[in-house]
Write a protein that holds these residues in place. Structure first.
Motif, short mmCIF file in Angstrom:
data_model
loop_
_atom_site.label_atom_id
_atom_site.label_comp_id
_atom_site.label_asym_id
_atom_site.label_seq_id
_atom_site.Cartn_x
_atom_site.Cartn_y
_atom_site.Cartn_z
N LEU A 75 9.81 7.65 -3.27
CA LEU A 75 8.95 7.52 -4.45
C LEU A 75 7.60 8.17 -4.23
O LEU A 75 7.05 8.79 -5.13
CB LEU A 75 8.76 6.03 -4.79
N THR A 76 7.05 8.03 -3.04
CA THR A 76 5.75 8.63 -2.75
C THR A 76 5.53 8.64 -1.25
O THR A 76 6.22 7.94 -0.51
CB THR A 76 4.61 7.84 -3.43
N HIS A 77 4.63 9.49 -0.81
CA HIS A 77 4.25 9.57 0.60
C HIS A 77 2.75 9.36 0.72
O HIS A 77 1.98 9.98 -0.01
CB HIS A 77 4.62 10.94 1.20
N TRP A 78 2.34 8.48 1.62
CA TRP A 78 0.91 8.24 1.88
C TRP A 78 0.57 8.81 3.25
O TRP A 78 1.32 8.65 4.21
CB TRP A 78 0.60 6.76 1.87
N SER A 79 -0.59 9.44 3.33
CA SER A 79 -1.08 9.90 4.63
C SER A 79 -1.54 8.69 5.44
O SER A 79 -2.43 7.95 5.01
CB SER A 79 -2.23 10.88 4.44
N LEU A 80 -0.94 8.49 6.62
CA LEU A 80 -1.31 7.33 7.44
C LEU A 80 -2.80 7.29 7.78
O LEU A 80 -3.42 6.22 7.70
CB LEU A 80 -0.48 7.33 8.72
N PRO A 81 -3.42 8.42 8.14
CA PRO A 81 -4.85 8.34 8.47
C PRO A 81 -5.72 7.93 7.29
O PRO A 81 -6.84 7.47 7.47
CB PRO A 81 -5.19 9.77 8.91
N ALA A 82 -5.21 8.09 6.04
CA ALA A 82 -6.02 7.76 4.87
C ALA A 82 -5.73 6.37 4.30
O ALA A 82 -6.42 5.92 3.38
CB ALA A 82 -5.80 8.81 3.78
N VAL A 83 -4.70 5.68 4.82
CA VAL A 83 -4.34 4.36 4.28
C VAL A 83 -5.51 3.39 4.42
O VAL A 83 -6.16 3.33 5.48
CB VAL A 83 -3.09 3.81 4.99
N HIS A 84 -5.77 2.61 3.36
CA HIS A 84 -6.93 1.71 3.32
C HIS A 84 -6.45 0.27 3.09
O HIS A 84 -5.62 0.02 2.21
CB HIS A 84 -7.86 2.15 2.19
N ARG A 85 -6.95 -0.68 3.88
CA ARG A 85 -6.61 -2.10 3.74
C ARG A 85 -7.55 -2.74 2.72
O ARG A 85 -8.78 -2.67 2.86
CB ARG A 85 -6.74 -2.80 5.09
N LEU A 86 -6.98 -3.35 1.68
CA LEU A 86 -7.79 -3.94 0.61
C LEU A 86 -8.21 -5.37 0.90
O LEU A 86 -9.21 -5.83 0.36
CB LEU A 86 -7.00 -3.89 -0.71
N ASN A 87 -7.45 -6.08 1.72
CA ASN A 87 -7.76 -7.49 1.99
C ASN A 87 -7.67 -7.80 3.48
O ASN A 87 -6.74 -8.47 3.93
CB ASN A 87 -6.83 -8.41 1.19
N PRO A 88 -8.60 -7.30 4.29
CA PRO A 88 -8.54 -7.50 5.73
C PRO A 88 -8.39 -8.98 6.09
O PRO A 88 -9.11 -9.83 5.58
CB PRO A 88 -9.89 -6.95 6.22
N GLY A 89 -7.41 -9.27 6.95
CA GLY A 89 -7.21 -10.62 7.44
C GLY A 89 -6.36 -11.51 6.56
O GLY A 89 -5.94 -12.57 6.98
N ALA A 90 -6.12 -11.11 5.32
CA ALA A 90 -5.36 -11.95 4.39
C ALA A 90 -3.88 -11.55 4.42
O ALA A 90 -3.52 -10.46 4.83
CB ALA A 90 -5.91 -11.82 2.98
N ARG A 91 -3.03 -12.46 3.97
CA ARG A 91 -1.60 -12.23 3.87
C ARG A 91 -1.10 -12.66 2.51
O ARG A 91 -1.56 -13.68 2.00
CB ARG A 91 -0.84 -13.01 4.97
N PRO A 92 -0.17 -11.92 1.89
CA PRO A 92 0.36 -10.65 2.38
C PRO A 92 -0.70 -9.55 2.35
O PRO A 92 -1.66 -9.62 1.58
CB PRO A 92 1.49 -10.34 1.38
N ALA A 93 -0.51 -8.55 3.19
CA ALA A 93 -1.49 -7.46 3.30
C ALA A 93 -1.36 -6.53 2.10
O ALA A 93 -0.27 -6.24 1.62
CB ALA A 93 -1.27 -6.69 4.59
N LEU A 94 -2.51 -6.09 1.61
CA LEU A 94 -2.56 -5.15 0.50
C LEU A 94 -3.15 -3.83 0.99
O LEU A 94 -4.22 -3.80 1.58
CB LEU A 94 -3.42 -5.70 -0.65
N PHE A 95 -2.43 -2.73 0.73
CA PHE A 95 -2.87 -1.41 1.17
C PHE A 95 -2.95 -0.46 -0.03
O PHE A 95 -2.26 -0.64 -1.04
CB PHE A 95 -1.90 -0.82 2.20
N ALA A 96 -3.81 0.57 0.11
CA ALA A 96 -3.93 1.63 -0.88
C ALA A 96 -3.90 2.96 -0.15
O ALA A 96 -4.22 3.04 1.03
CB ALA A 96 -5.24 1.48 -1.67
N PRO A 97 -3.49 4.06 -0.84
CA PRO A 97 -3.40 5.35 -0.16
C PRO A 97 -4.74 5.98 0.18
O PRO A 97 -4.79 6.95 0.91
CB PRO A 97 -2.63 6.21 -1.17
N SER A 98 -5.84 5.43 -0.35
CA SER A 98 -7.18 5.93 -0.02
C SER A 98 -8.19 4.85 -0.36
O SER A 98 -7.84 3.81 -0.94
CB SER A 98 -7.49 7.21 -0.80
N ASP A 99 -9.44 5.10 0.00
CA ASP A 99 -10.49 4.14 -0.34
C ASP A 99 -11.28 4.57 -1.57
O ASP A 99 -12.40 4.12 -1.77
CB ASP A 99 -11.44 3.96 0.86
#
Length: 369
Positions: A75-99
């Motif tokens: 469906l899509t490809h995200w660049s690993l170096p650009a992946v951004h964590r939206l909720n540090p320390g929380a679960r489940p973890a939320l990620f975005a493809p950039s900041d």
């Protein structure tokens, strides 16, 4: 195994939900995932703020995070170096493809191993960037002072060339992937047919060498072909759909690679960004989204730089690719490309197929899968 749980195996990998192993070349660029080969886990993906969440398979591969549907269709490809964590320390973890502030994509992951793997990459990227501290302040102040004192002697071009020469591969790839995201907002999402992409990779490996460039077929925006920093080459779908042989697309790919070799695409981006943005990239490793958006438009509008006939013929000869099909694609009459036709280094009687018939058919249908 319960959904959302990843598993490692030593033998041939099973299909989801079990984990699948595949040797990764990402370790050439960073050591963050040396203990991983390939990990898959389930997740929930939202493509836009108003889109419905979908169940997806999340896998870590060569510098990318791949999101596929339950039928294993990417469906899509995200660049690993650009992946951004939206909720540090929380679960489940939320990620975005950039900041980016306007980033609408969100990925929700529950699996602990997948979260740990992604976080390890993010920490490695963060460590590779300069951090605020006394040394950085001193160095930055020194650079700025020297720039002011020697403004007449140290031309902006020297700063651009120096920055382009010292940027690490991970930064180039990150900038290239971010730029690709912005280019495809105009050119359209790259065609993602599974068999077609496999054939495209084989064509790229055949004419450029394994892993030299990342090829992407787009539907619009690019007249024929274009290149971006990070070894990315864009190819218009017409080059694979409107011709009877892959030699035409191969010719455009070769020509575009020669342009990238003749003039560093990162240097072109920095020239567009200006001295201040270049200095910021050199000291902090970051460049603004606004600059990338502006440059993406320029890439699509600028005409391709001419490549000398001698240089083209030498490269066609080196990789044993016919130049005649490319010459007639550039000029149907052959008048302006006659030297490429007359001096074709590979006679038709000695030419070998660049792709198997099945691969060529798959590549022609890459935008229809």
């Amino acid at each position: 195994m319960p959904a959302g749980v990843a598993r490692w195996t030593n033998g041939p990998a099973a299909r989801y939900p079990a984990a699948k192993i595949e040797k990764s070349s990402f370790a050439r660029h960073m050591t963050a995932l040396t203990q991983y080969q390939r990990l898959e886990a389930s997740g929930l993906w939202r493509a836009a703020p108003d889109a419905q969440r979908r169940d997806v398979i999340v896998s870590i591969g060569d510098a990318t995070l791949t999101l596929s549907d339950m039928q294993d269709r990417p469906l899509t490809h995200w660049s690993l170096p650009a992946v951004h964590r939206l909720n540090p320390g929380a679960r489940p973890a939320l990620f975005a493809p950039s900041d980016a502030p306007d980033e609408g994509e969100v990925l929700e992951i529950e699996d602990s191993e997948m979260i740990a793997a992604i976080e390890k990459v993010r920490r490695a990227v963060e460590k590779s960037r300069p951090h605020t501290g006394r040394l950085r302040v001193i160095l930055t102040s020194t650079v700025l002072a020297l720039a002011l004192v020697f403004a007449v002697l140290w031309l902006p071009g020297a700063l651009l060339r120096h920055t382009a020469s010292v940027l690490p591969d991970v930064t180039r790839q990150s900038v290239g992937q971010r730029l690709l995201t912005r280019v495809t907002r105009v050119a359209g999402t790259p065609c993602k047919g599974r068999l077609g992409n496999r054939a495209l990779t084989r064509l790229g490996d055949r004419v450029l060498g394994p892993g030299v460039a990342q090829l992407a077929v787009v539907s619009a925006g690019v007249a024929t072909a274009a290149h971006l920093p990070g070894g990315i080459i864009l190819v218009n779908r017409a080059l694979v759909e409107d011709y009877e042989e892959p030699d035409v697309a191969a010719g455009y790919i070769l020509a575009e690679r020669l342009r990238a070799e003749a003039s560093d695409p990162m240097l072109a981006l920095l020239g567009h960004a200006g001295t201040f943005a270049t200095a910021k990239l050199l000291t902090t490793g970051t460049i603004s989204d606004a600059i990338l958006d502006s440059y993406a438009e320029q890439v699509l509008l600028d005409p391709p730089v001419e490549v000398s006939t001698e240089t083209l013929l030498a490269r066609f000869a080196a990789v044993r690719v016919r130049s005649t099909p490319y010459a007639f694609a550039v000029d149907q009459t052959g008048e302006t490309t006659l030297p490429l036709i007359e001096a074709d280094p590979v006679p038709l009687t000695q030419a070998e197929p660049l792709l198997a018939d099945a691969d060529w058919v798959s590549l022609q249908g890459i935008c229809f899968e």
